[in-house]
Design an enzyme around this catalytic site. Structure first.
Site, short mmCIF file in Angstrom:
data_model
loop_
_atom_site.label_atom_id
_atom_site.label_comp_id
_atom_site.label_asym_id
_atom_site.label_seq_id
_atom_site.Cartn_x
_atom_site.Cartn_y
_atom_site.Cartn_z
N CYS A 170 -2.53 7.41 -11.60
CA CYS A 170 -3.96 7.56 -11.38
C CYS A 170 -4.68 6.32 -11.89
CB CYS A 170 -4.47 8.78 -12.12
SG CYS A 170 -3.59 10.27 -11.66
N ARG A 188 -5.65 1.59 -3.74
CA ARG A 188 -4.35 2.27 -3.80
C ARG A 188 -4.37 3.61 -3.07
NH1 ARG A 188 -2.86 1.87 -10.14
NH2 ARG A 188 -4.18 0.15 -10.70
N TRP A 232 -4.26 10.61 -8.32
CA TRP A 232 -3.13 10.68 -7.37
C TRP A 232 -2.36 11.90 -7.83
CZ3 TRP A 232 -1.05 8.40 -3.09
CH2 TRP A 232 0.30 8.57 -2.85
N ASN A 290 -3.46 9.45 -16.99
CA ASN A 290 -2.50 8.97 -16.01
C ASN A 290 -1.13 9.18 -16.63
OD1 ASN A 290 -0.99 7.59 -14.13
ND2 ASN A 290 -1.59 5.55 -14.85
N GLY A 291 -0.22 9.84 -15.89
CA GLY A 291 1.11 10.09 -16.43
C GLY A 291 1.49 11.55 -16.23
N GLU A 313 19.70 0.30 5.23
CA GLU A 313 18.39 0.04 4.62
C GLU A 313 18.17 -1.46 4.41
OE1 GLU A 313 15.73 1.51 4.32
OE2 GLU A 313 14.64 0.52 2.72
N LYS A 315 15.05 -3.50 6.00
CA LYS A 315 14.09 -4.31 5.21
C LYS A 315 14.00 -5.71 5.79
CE LYS A 315 12.22 -1.95 3.51
NZ LYS A 315 12.50 -0.59 3.63
N GLU A 320 12.24 -5.72 9.38
CA GLU A 320 10.81 -5.36 9.48
C GLU A 320 9.89 -6.40 8.85
OE1 GLU A 320 9.47 -1.61 7.73
OE2 GLU A 320 10.92 -1.82 6.12
N HIS A 353 35.73 -2.03 15.74
CA HIS A 353 35.50 -1.25 16.96
C HIS A 353 34.41 -1.87 17.82
CE1 HIS A 353 38.24 1.78 15.46
NE2 HIS A 353 37.63 1.64 14.29
N LYS A 384 1.80 1.82 8.11
CA LYS A 384 2.39 2.43 6.93
C LYS A 384 2.80 3.88 7.21
CE LYS A 384 3.76 2.73 2.71
NZ LYS A 384 5.12 2.19 2.50
O1 M6R Z 1 6.17 8.25 5.18
P1 M6R Z 1 7.58 8.41 5.61
O2 M6R Z 1 8.56 8.24 4.49
O3 M6R Z 1 7.83 9.70 6.35
O4 M6R Z 1 7.83 7.23 6.63
C1 M6R Z 1 9.05 7.09 7.31
C2 M6R Z 1 9.16 5.73 7.94
O5 M6R Z 1 8.11 5.51 8.84
C3 M6R Z 1 9.16 4.60 6.89
O6 M6R Z 1 10.17 4.78 5.96
C4 M6R Z 1 9.34 3.23 7.57
O7 M6R Z 1 10.62 3.15 8.13
C5 M6R Z 1 9.09 2.09 6.58
N1 M6R Z 1 8.30 1.06 7.20
C6 M6R Z 1 10.34 1.43 6.13
O8 M6R Z 1 10.12 0.39 5.27
#
Ligand code: M6R
Length: 612
Positions: free
Chosen positions: A2, A27, A74, A100-101, A485, A489, A492, A508, A607
């Site tokens: 928070c 935030r 939050w 906060n915490g 993953e 990263k 993207e 394969h 996001k």
């Molecule tokens: O909010 P969510 O965790 O449901 O979102 C899922 C994906 O859209 C999210 O993880 C996306 O792949 C990110 N950009 C990855 O870094």
């Protein structure tokens, strides 16, 4: 996670506090509130929703005074509603608290306080602090700061607190244990805040409080002590950051800041979930009875993107340690492949935002078939959290960078917790093994810290490989999802082609892609599949790929088959995905930086994906 702002001075507290809260609002918070002492009366105003709602209400009905505390919330305990918004007060309305915490033992404290006649008005953990302080006054505490020193040792967990008392109108008290809190020193006025940007327009002279410290501020003086009242010396730091840099905690991008927050986030996700004797796990909001859990026949883990990769690690964990059959599904496919489910099936969704359209639709489809739905979710009160039967909250706080980092390691931590919990409950993890796993899990944040402290090497690798046109990521078992993953990263935020494979799949087909310019990131910590992994690495190396390995510190052999090695601390293989992903996040970050990409807002991405 928070936001806190406090003011004591001779000017008007309300505008200073609202301005500070607004500077923390980037935030994304769910409610806000303020307490000010006006003419000897403690006045509190709180509103659910954005800060603008609170500002509007204060315009219509102002409260004014020269000492006050404010908060943007939050949510962690209790829905994001007005009654759960801070500040919280004691029974008499004399004391106001912003926090906060997480107070881990709040339920126990609340039961005790209620038994002694205290009346609670919220579902939060925070409110216990106001009532604990109230009790100290009935037992003769001479001042707010002394009441805080006496009361706070009873609260276990983490806190940054701002405190006011009607009878001490020239005093602001704050305390810190495990959650961020800073003090700003002005001229004839002083401030507290959870983060520098909140007060940077007013002062650049900052005192950083340490854990276990309490501060008493008046307009012209400040004094820090420990909880025994022993004075603590503090230097005053001069902050030279711009406002923009300060919002990012001095980091150049939110993504980098969030990568660095991971040790704390993992700690906070563990907080309150490990029993005092460190032998078992407690998952309070899951809302599944022991009988329901024991009678489960099958689990589907359903999610998207990074959260899907966390779910994949969850599958490996649960299948390795328990007898529960687990399938992982992309939420965008789940509903269209007619999965067979009934009341003995549990659906686990994984989501940072709690608003992803495909994941939400999967929740609804599963519920329609009579399944129980549990979500691992970061946002209290989000659609998925509300529509699920139970939730395991990740306490990652707001994630702003589009590329998910701290939410991912928090999701992995939640799966580790659930695996130990469920394995112990069903007898597939013996008590001794569970205690050992808990001990190892508690050591993970420090190990992540070690990786973060040693990133010069990763930066140098990024300079070397950033312009490569295509990457492969390989892993096995628990770290096959880490390969997925790592590749996500990279692609993207650098806009470079990158693909993750299970290393055993190379022969394969994908091995045909390898050429002498291609970096191949191999995740090869010590564990059951280590030998298999190193033989896959040799096969790839023989085709002239440029091998970069993530390996266990002390593994000298791996250097013989790699062009470069990134070492991570030794850890049981089941927890290694939390460590191994961190260098991959950093490598992607520094490659994107070298390529001049817009790291926090990559092209074409949002996001939160709220459309199918
Ligand atoms: O909010 P969510 O965790 O449901 O979102 C899922 C994906 O859209 C999210 O993880 C996306 O792949 C990110 N950009 C990855 O870094």
């Amino acid at each position: 996670m928070c936001g806190i702002v406090g003011y004591v001075g001779t000017g008007k507290a309300t505008p200073v506090i609202l301005d500070g809260l607004a500077r923390l609002e980037y935030r994304g918070y769910d409610s806000a509130g303020i307490a000010v002492i006006e003419d000897g009366v403690l006045k509190v105003r709180r509103r659910a929703g954005r800060l603008a709602q609170l500002v509007e209400s204060l315009k219509l009905e102002p409260i004014e005074g020269s000492v006050g505390i404010g908060h943007t919330r939050w949510a962690t305990h209790g829905a994001p509603s007005e009654k759960n918004s801070h500040p919280h007060c004691d029974c008499r309305g004399d004391i106001a608290v912003v926090h906060n915490g997480i107070i881990e033992n709040y339920q126990e404290l609340k039961n005790q306080l209620e038994a002694r006649g205290h009346v609670f008005k919220s579902e939060t953990d925070t409110e216990v602090v106001a009532h604990l302080l109230e009790e100290e006054f009935t037992q003769g505490a001479p001042s707010l700061v002394e009441a805080a020193r006496r009361a706070l040792p009873k609260a276990k967990g983490a806190y940054a607190l701002g405190l006011l008392r009607r009878q001490e109108p020239g005093v602001l008290v704050a305390a810190r244990l495990g959650s961020p809190l800073i003090v700003g020193l002005g001229s004839g006025e002083n401030y507290v805040a959870s983060d520098v940007p909140a007060i940077l327009s007013r002062t650049r002279n900052i005192v950083y409080l340490n854990d276990g410290e309490v501060i008493e501020l008046t307009p012209t003086a400040w004094k820090v002590t420990d909880l025994n009242g022993v004075p603590r010396e503090h230097p005053v730091s001069r902050i030279e950051w711009s406002v923009d840099a300060a919002e990012k905690g001095g980091f150049e991008k939110f993504m980098l800041k969030e990568i660095h927050e991971q040790p704390r986030v993992i700690r906070e996700t563990l907080m309150g979930r490990i029993s005092a004797d460190k032998k078992s796990i407690q998952l309070k909001d899951m809302n599944l009875s022991v009988e329901e859990l024991k009678s489960l026949k099958k689990m589907f883990i359903v999610s998207c993107g990074t959260a899907f990769h966390a779910g994949y690690v969850g599958k490996y964990l649960l299948e390795h340690f328990t007898n529960l059959p687990v399938e992982v599904d992309l939420a965008s496919e789940f509903r269209y492949r007619s999965p067979k489910m009934d009341k003995d099936t549990v659906i686990f969704t994984v989501t940072q935002s709690g608003e992803t359209a495909d994941t939400l639709a999967s929740v609804r489809a599963a519920k329609a078939k009579g399944c129980k739905v549990i979500s691992i979710c970061n946002v209290v009160g989000s659609s998925i959290a509300r529509e699920s039967h139970g939730v395991i909250y990740t306490n990652a706080g707001p994630e702003i960078g589009v590329a998910s980092t701290k939410a991912y390691t928090a999701q992995l931590t939640a799966f580790c917790l659930f695996t130990i919990y469920y394995g112990k409950l069903t007898g597939s993890i013996p008590d001794e093994k569970a205690a050992d796993m808990i001990r190892q899990l508690e050591g993970i944040p420090d190990k992540v810290d070690e990786i973060l402290k040693d990133q010069a090497h990763i930066k140098a690798l990024a300079t070397k490989y950033a312009q490569a046109p295509s990457w492969l990521y390989l892993g096995r078992k628990f770290n096959f999802p880490t390969a997925l993953e790592g590749a996500l990263k990279n692609k993207e935020i650098t806009y470079t082609h990158a693909e993750g494979f299970a290393a055993g799949e190379m022969k394969h087909g994908p091995i045909a892609l390898i050429h002498k310019e291609m970096p191949i990131l191999c995740i090869a910590p010590r564990g059951e599949t280590y030998e298999k992994m190193t033989s896959n690495i040799r096969e790839v190396g023989a085709r002239a790929g440029r091998i970069i390995c993530v390996a266990t510190r002390g593994d000298a052999d791996i250097a013989g088959i790699s062009e470069d090695v990134i070492y991570v601390p030794e850890t049981p293989e089941e927890f290694s995905p939390i460590l191994c992903v961190v260098p991959l996040q950093l490598l992607a970050y520094y490659c994107a930086r070298a390529r001049g990409c817009d790291i926090d807002k990559p092209r074409n991405l949002a996001k939160s994906v709220t459309v199918e």
